[in-house]
Design an enzyme around this catalytic site. Structure first.
Site, PDB file in Angstrom:
ATOM      1  N   HIS A   1       0.779  -1.112   0.171  1.00  0.00           N
ATOM      2  CA  HIS A   1       0.092  -0.199  -0.132  1.00  0.00           C
ATOM      3  C   HIS A   1       0.779   1.373   0.032  1.00  0.00           C
ATOM      4  CE1 HIS A   1      -3.083   2.918   1.191  1.00  0.00           C
ATOM      5  NE2 HIS A   1      -3.998   2.010   0.749  1.00  0.00           N
TER       6      HIS A   1
ATOM      7  N   ASP B   1      -8.032  -5.469   0.065  1.00  0.00           N
ATOM      8  CA  ASP B   1      -8.378  -6.248  -1.053  1.00  0.00           C
ATOM      9  C   ASP B   1      -8.187  -7.613  -1.089  1.00  0.00           C
ATOM     10  OD1 ASP B   1      -9.573  -3.999  -2.434  1.00  0.00           O
ATOM     11  OD2 ASP B   1      -7.606  -3.422  -3.258  1.00  0.00           O
TER      12      ASP B   1
HETATM   13  N1  ACO Z   1       4.246  -7.556  -4.941  1.00  0.00           N
HETATM   14  C1  ACO Z   1       5.564  -7.611  -5.058  1.00  0.00           C
HETATM   15  N2  ACO Z   1       6.330  -6.435  -4.795  1.00  0.00           N
HETATM   16  C2  ACO Z   1       5.514  -5.314  -4.336  1.00  0.00           C
HETATM   17  C3  ACO Z   1       4.340  -5.426  -4.238  1.00  0.00           C
HETATM   18  C4  ACO Z   1       3.622  -6.396  -4.382  1.00  0.00           C
HETATM   19  N3  ACO Z   1       2.306  -6.533  -4.202  1.00  0.00           N
HETATM   20  N4  ACO Z   1       3.897  -3.919  -3.869  1.00  0.00           N
HETATM   21  C5  ACO Z   1       5.140  -3.423  -3.848  1.00  0.00           C
HETATM   22  N5  ACO Z   1       5.970  -3.913  -4.084  1.00  0.00           N
HETATM   23  C6  ACO Z   1       7.485  -3.695  -4.189  1.00  0.00           C
HETATM   24  C7  ACO Z   1       7.978  -3.141  -5.602  1.00  0.00           C
HETATM   25  O1  ACO Z   1       8.329  -3.943  -6.623  1.00  0.00           O
HETATM   26  C8  ACO Z   1       9.119  -2.107  -5.072  1.00  0.00           C
HETATM   27  O2  ACO Z   1      10.213  -2.884  -4.849  1.00  0.00           O
HETATM   28  P1  ACO Z   1      11.579  -2.072  -5.286  1.00  0.00           P
HETATM   29  O3  ACO Z   1      11.702  -0.925  -4.237  1.00  0.00           O
HETATM   30  O4  ACO Z   1      12.496  -3.168  -4.907  1.00  0.00           O
HETATM   31  O5  ACO Z   1      11.717  -1.569  -6.593  1.00  0.00           O
HETATM   32  C9  ACO Z   1       8.576  -1.622  -3.774  1.00  0.00           C
HETATM   33  O6  ACO Z   1       7.807  -2.705  -3.109  1.00  0.00           O
HETATM   34  C10 ACO Z   1       7.812  -0.653  -3.362  1.00  0.00           C
HETATM   35  O7  ACO Z   1       6.689  -0.620  -4.436  1.00  0.00           O
HETATM   36  P2  ACO Z   1       5.946   0.613  -5.178  1.00  0.00           P
HETATM   37  O8  ACO Z   1       5.245   0.086  -6.155  1.00  0.00           O
HETATM   38  O9  ACO Z   1       6.899   1.756  -5.474  1.00  0.00           O
HETATM   39  O10 ACO Z   1       4.973   1.203  -3.850  1.00  0.00           O
HETATM   40  P3  ACO Z   1       3.899   2.091  -4.073  1.00  0.00           P
HETATM   41  O11 ACO Z   1       3.624   2.789  -2.995  1.00  0.00           O
HETATM   42  O12 ACO Z   1       4.128   3.023  -5.444  1.00  0.00           O
HETATM   43  O13 ACO Z   1       2.861   1.182  -4.515  1.00  0.00           O
HETATM   44  C11 ACO Z   1       0.777  -0.279  -4.534  1.00  0.00           C
HETATM   45  C12 ACO Z   1       1.532   0.690  -3.600  1.00  0.00           C
HETATM   46  C13 ACO Z   1       0.420   0.249  -6.070  1.00  0.00           C
HETATM   47  C14 ACO Z   1      -0.475  -0.880  -3.823  1.00  0.00           C
HETATM   48  C15 ACO Z   1       1.645  -1.597  -4.786  1.00  0.00           C
HETATM   49  O14 ACO Z   1       2.013  -2.079  -3.502  1.00  0.00           O
HETATM   50  C16 ACO Z   1       0.975  -2.692  -5.559  1.00  0.00           C
HETATM   51  O15 ACO Z   1       0.968  -2.662  -6.999  1.00  0.00           O
HETATM   52  N6  ACO Z   1       0.190  -3.740  -4.923  1.00  0.00           N
HETATM   53  C17 ACO Z   1      -0.572  -4.500  -5.707  1.00  0.00           C
HETATM   54  C18 ACO Z   1      -1.788  -4.186  -5.959  1.00  0.00           C
HETATM   55  C19 ACO Z   1      -2.672  -3.841  -4.893  1.00  0.00           C
HETATM   56  O16 ACO Z   1      -3.039  -4.656  -4.094  1.00  0.00           O
HETATM   57  N7  ACO Z   1      -3.392  -2.612  -4.881  1.00  0.00           N
HETATM   58  C20 ACO Z   1      -4.500  -2.268  -3.984  1.00  0.00           C
HETATM   59  C21 ACO Z   1      -4.115  -1.092  -3.153  1.00  0.00           C
HETATM   60  S1  ACO Z   1      -5.233  -0.928  -1.782  1.00  0.00           S
HETATM   61  C22 ACO Z   1      -6.457  -0.042  -2.691  1.00  0.00           C
HETATM   62  O17 ACO Z   1      -6.290   0.491  -3.626  1.00  0.00           O
HETATM   63  C23 ACO Z   1      -7.889  -0.251  -2.070  1.00  0.00           C
END
Ligand code: ACO
Length: 426
Positions: free
Chosen positions: A304, A361
């Site tokens: 998140h 979720d």
């Molecule tokens: N699985 C694996 N790796 C992940 C995940 C995941 N679900 N989420 C984040 N990471 C990793 C990224 O690859 C990144 O790694 P790095 O720093 O080594 O490159 C690090 O964790 C940070 O991730 P970001 O994507 O930069 O974090 P951000 O805050 O931008 O993204 C997000 C948050 C979009 C929710 C992300 O965690 C994601 O895509 N999760 C899966 C989708 C999801 O569940 N969305 C629902 C969110 S809740 C809502 O909207 C109600």
């Protein structure tokens, strides 16, 4: 507060005030930065940028705190209803009994949808996603109810109308997609019970309202009711800042919510779990793929932007998920797999180091499945839940005396001035 931050530009010092929030959060007020220094800030994804001052929702991502108008989400989920929480978010305080009754009556009075709107539904192509249908239909409400935004009373009617009709419209789209007769709202039923009845009642099999399912849906909606400046809420505020009508602003919020990185994640989680089961993929392989930077796969329902310890909504959702399954003796292989995945991920160094925990979720889709909601309607259910938050945020920005058209800037890195070359000389 008399704290300042100093910024030195080409030897000259400028002072910018620090704003202090009611929970001790601090922000640098750079609203005069460009005017004073000629500089702008660069913050892709707005991860460090506060776009407004708000009195609606407080969240602390490090401590896993979420409160609406100061009331903790745990207390609302346990004791409140969606309608009461909606009133709290929109009006700023918990309603008195007579106020809540009046609000409920108003919701019932406005629950019917103009019959002509049914014709629209019939003309969407088969297989159209319900979120694009909902976004279009909410925008279309403007044409059916054009008198808007002049006096406070009218705004209240518009707000109630939207909150009530969106539930009828969602159930209607489901019925029409199945080729079934539309079920009309009933004034004797509560908001959530009414929705379930409109979704599942048929002339051959009357729907039996189960209070535990009604409670689970109320909890789902309360947990989704607001989340401060999320992607879709920012869309509502940005679009609203052009002084469009409420329906247009909310319609843009619905469009933003449909993305799999945002509200679409609950559907994406179910699709991911189903794919894992159907292809007999091992939990360990899934975890490895999620960690592989060359692979675009992410563990849906994990991570998140704000919560970096845990998502308090996920905890509550999981509790109600377990309650529901125990009460009705449900079994769902997706729930077993979700728990296995959660256990494996929470022990894994990558997930620990990246502060990746289940978000709401991860379990919410499983709860919706248990209620009987089809997968392609999940994000629509989320959108109904987020409606009070979007409305409250839109109203707050519309009432803001410092209202400004939202218009960020950019740093241009394209071609320098390039003369036009006639086509025959290229
Ligand atoms: N699985 C694996 N790796 C992940 C995940 C995941 N679900 N989420 C984040 N990471 C990793 C990224 O690859 C990144 O790694 P790095 O720093 O080594 O490159 C690090 O964790 C940070 O991730 P970001 O994507 O930069 O974090 P951000 O805050 O931008 O993204 C997000 C948050 C979009 C929710 C992300 O965690 C994601 O895509 N999760 C899966 C989708 C999801 O569940 N969305 C629902 C969110 S809740 C809502 O909207 C109600």
């Amino acid at each position: 507060m008399d704290e300042y931050v100093k910024i030195i530009v080409e030897g000259k010092t400028y002072e910018f005030p620090i704003i202090l929030g009611s929970e001790g959060e601090k922000a640098i007020d750079i609203s005069k930065l460009r005017q004073m220094t000629g500089l702008i800030t660069m913050d892709p994804g707005f991860v460090n940028t506060g776009s407004c001052i708000s009195n609606i929702t407080y969240m602390d991502g490090e401590k896993g705190i979420l409160r609406y108008r100061g009331v903790p989400i745990e207390q609302l989920a346990e004791n409140s209803t969606f309608v009461e929480t909606a009133s709290l978010l929109i009006n700023g305080i918990l309603p008195a009994k007579n106020e809540l009754n009046r609000f409920s009556v108003l919701l019932n009075d406005n629950s019917l949808v103009h019959e002509d709107m049914q014709i629209f539904y019939q003309n969407f192509p088969r297989g159209a996603h319900p979120m694009s249908i909902l976004s279009s239909m909410v925008n279309a409400l403007r044409s059916f109810y054009p008198a808007l935004q002049t006096v406070e009373e009218e705004i209240n009617i518009t707000v109630t109308r939207l909150l009530s009709k969106v539930r009828t419209m969602a159930a209607m789209s489901y019925k029409i997609s199945k080729g079934h007769k539309v079920v009309y709202p009933r004034p004797d039923l509560s908001y959530a019970a009414n929705f379930l009845n409109m979704m599942f009642d048929t002339p051959v099999k009357p729907y039996k309202i189960e209070e535990d399912l009604v409670k689970a849906l109320n909890v789902f909606w309360i947990l989704h009711a607001d989340h401060e400046q999320s992607c879709s809420t920012s869309a509502v505020r940005i679009v609203g800042s052009a002084r469009v009508n409420l329906y247009a602003a909310i319609s843009s919020g619905i469009a933003a919510l449909s993305g799999p990185l945002h509200g679409g994640a609950n559907q994406a989680v179910i699709e991911m779990l189903t794919h894992i089961i159907e292809n007999s993929i091992k939990v360990e392989q899934v975890i490895q793929r999620a960690k592989n930077k060359k692979d675009p796969f992410k563990l849906m329902g994990f991570g998140h932007r704000v919560y970096k310890s845990y998502d308090p909504r996920a905890k509550i959702m999981k509790k109600y998920c377990d309650k529901l399954f125990e009460k009705f003796n449900f079994h769902d292989p997706l729930l077993d797999l979700a728990k296995e995945l959660e256990e494996a991920a929470l022990k894994d160094d990558y997930f620990i180091e990246h502060h990746l925990y289940p978000n709401i979720d991860f379990y919410s889709g499983i709860v919706l499945r248990a209620i009987g909601i089809p997968t392609n309607m999940f994000t629509v259910i989320f959108a109904i839940g987020r409606m009070p938050g979007w409305i409250a945020q839109w109203k707050e920005s519309a009432d803001d005396p410092n209202w400004k058209l939202n218009r960020p800037r950019q740093i241009y890195m394209g071609q320098p001035k390039t003369d036009y070359v006639p086509i025959e000389e290229r």
